[in-house]
Design a protein around this motif. Structure first.
Motif, short mmCIF file in Angstrom:
data_model
loop_
_atom_site.label_atom_id
_atom_site.label_comp_id
_atom_site.label_asym_id
_atom_site.label_seq_id
_atom_site.Cartn_x
_atom_site.Cartn_y
_atom_site.Cartn_z
N ALA A 97 109.40 50.76 -39.66
CA ALA A 97 110.37 51.28 -38.69
C ALA A 97 111.62 50.43 -38.62
N GLY A 98 111.58 49.26 -39.29
CA GLY A 98 112.75 48.40 -39.33
C GLY A 98 112.66 47.13 -38.51
N VAL A 99 111.49 46.87 -37.91
CA VAL A 99 111.32 45.64 -37.15
C VAL A 99 111.20 44.47 -38.12
N TYR A 100 112.04 43.47 -37.95
CA TYR A 100 112.12 42.37 -38.91
C TYR A 100 110.91 41.44 -38.82
N GLU A 101 110.51 41.09 -37.60
CA GLU A 101 109.41 40.15 -37.41
C GLU A 101 108.39 40.74 -36.45
N VAL A 102 107.13 40.75 -36.88
CA VAL A 102 106.04 41.30 -36.07
C VAL A 102 104.96 40.24 -35.92
N PHE A 103 104.45 40.08 -34.72
CA PHE A 103 103.38 39.12 -34.46
C PHE A 103 102.06 39.88 -34.29
N SER A 104 101.03 39.43 -34.97
CA SER A 104 99.71 40.05 -34.81
C SER A 104 98.63 38.99 -34.96
N PRO A 105 97.51 39.16 -34.28
CA PRO A 105 96.43 38.16 -34.34
C PRO A 105 95.67 38.24 -35.65
N GLU A 106 94.97 37.18 -35.99
CA GLU A 106 94.14 37.18 -37.19
C GLU A 106 93.01 38.19 -37.06
N LYS A 107 92.44 38.28 -35.88
CA LYS A 107 91.37 39.23 -35.61
C LYS A 107 91.94 40.42 -34.85
N PRO A 108 91.83 41.65 -35.40
CA PRO A 108 92.43 42.80 -34.75
C PRO A 108 91.62 43.29 -33.54
N SER A 109 91.88 42.69 -32.39
CA SER A 109 91.22 43.11 -31.16
C SER A 109 92.19 42.94 -30.01
N ALA A 110 91.96 43.70 -28.93
CA ALA A 110 92.84 43.63 -27.77
C ALA A 110 92.82 42.24 -27.15
N ILE A 111 91.65 41.62 -27.11
CA ILE A 111 91.53 40.28 -26.51
C ILE A 111 92.32 39.27 -27.33
N SER A 112 92.18 39.32 -28.66
CA SER A 112 92.91 38.39 -29.52
C SER A 112 94.42 38.60 -29.40
N LEU A 113 94.83 39.85 -29.26
CA LEU A 113 96.24 40.17 -29.13
C LEU A 113 96.81 39.61 -27.83
N ILE A 114 96.09 39.77 -26.74
CA ILE A 114 96.54 39.25 -25.46
C ILE A 114 96.61 37.72 -25.48
N GLN A 115 95.64 37.09 -26.11
CA GLN A 115 95.66 35.63 -26.24
C GLN A 115 96.88 35.17 -27.03
N LEU A 116 97.23 35.92 -28.08
CA LEU A 116 98.40 35.58 -28.90
C LEU A 116 99.69 35.71 -28.09
N ILE A 117 99.79 36.77 -27.28
CA ILE A 117 100.99 36.98 -26.45
C ILE A 117 101.18 35.82 -25.48
#
Length: 223
Positions: free
Chosen positions: A195-215
């Motif tokens: 979609a054109g987003v230059y930088e995207v952050f994502s957790p190593e483990k794809p889960s909602a908990i891991s994502l919230i911890q990363l944020i």
């Protein structure tokens, strides 16, 4: 300064409870809607069944009894998919974080097909690509509708949980250089990049908990 975060999916309170109200302001809205599909003709199921999401399991259960799953070999994508099946008393045979990971299995790890794959109308072809050469039946048991919405303000972070939500979001919104974009996993991250987003952050483990911890880690680190 309060950090404004927008989730493109409604999340339960227990997942968001760890955000400090003194540091974060949380807003949410569903950018996709799910409707389960009744199969016009119930197929005779094979010995190996594949589920690539929780919605696929729920859609299956709209068409079949969960009892049918017992004794079958069950392949799943994602922790939440496996967790839902286990709540139904179904043993998962193979679990992977991503559909593409099935291509890494040795041939002797794969039981003889054909396989029955239960998915949504917008599901990507990663399972078909991973199991190329195998006999695979695809059954769409839920429909994903886009629910675009123009954000009324700006946010420091916008969080995505599926490629479909990415498509829906950018129907009425544009990329902001002052916003951090987070994705639950690689597939959603790739959709944001497309979609054109230059930088995207994502957790190593794809889960909602891991994502919230990363944020939380990201914004505490940048304070």
């Amino acid at each position: 300064m309060i950090i404004e975060i927008f989730f493109t999916k409604m999340l339960p309170g227990e997942l968001l409870g760890s955000f400090s109200c003194e540091l974060f302001s949380i807003n949410m809205r569903d950018f996709i809607a799910i409707k389960y599909i009744s199969l016009p003709k119930k197929p005779a199921l094979n010995n190996v069944l594949i589920f690539t999401s929780r919605n696929a399991v729920k859609g299956f259960c709209q068409n079949f009894s969960a009892e049918i799953l017992r004794g079958k070999k069950i392949f799943v994508v994602g922790d939440q998919t496996a967790f839902l099946l286990e709540k139904l008393g179904v043993k998962v045979t193979i679990q992977k974080d991503y559909a593409r990971d099935f291509s890494l299995l040795n041939k002797d790890e794969l039981p003889k097909g054909p396989y029955d794959w239960f998915c949504g109308t917008r599901s990507l072809d990663h399972i078909a690509d991973s199991l190329k050469g195998c006999s695979l039946n695809r059954y769409e048991v839920y429909h994903t509708s886009l629910c675009p919405y123009a954000l009324p303000g700006s946010y420091q972070a916008i969080i995505f949980f599926s490629p479909s939500a990415v498509i829906s979001f950018f129907r009425k919104n544009s990329i902001s250089q002052n916003t951090c974009y987070f994705a639950i996993g690689k597939t959603t991250s790739e959709a944001l990049s497309s979609a054109g987003v230059y930088e995207v952050f994502s957790p190593e483990k794809p889960s909602a908990i891991s994502l919230i911890q990363l944020i939380k880690k990201y914004f505490h680190a940048t304070k």
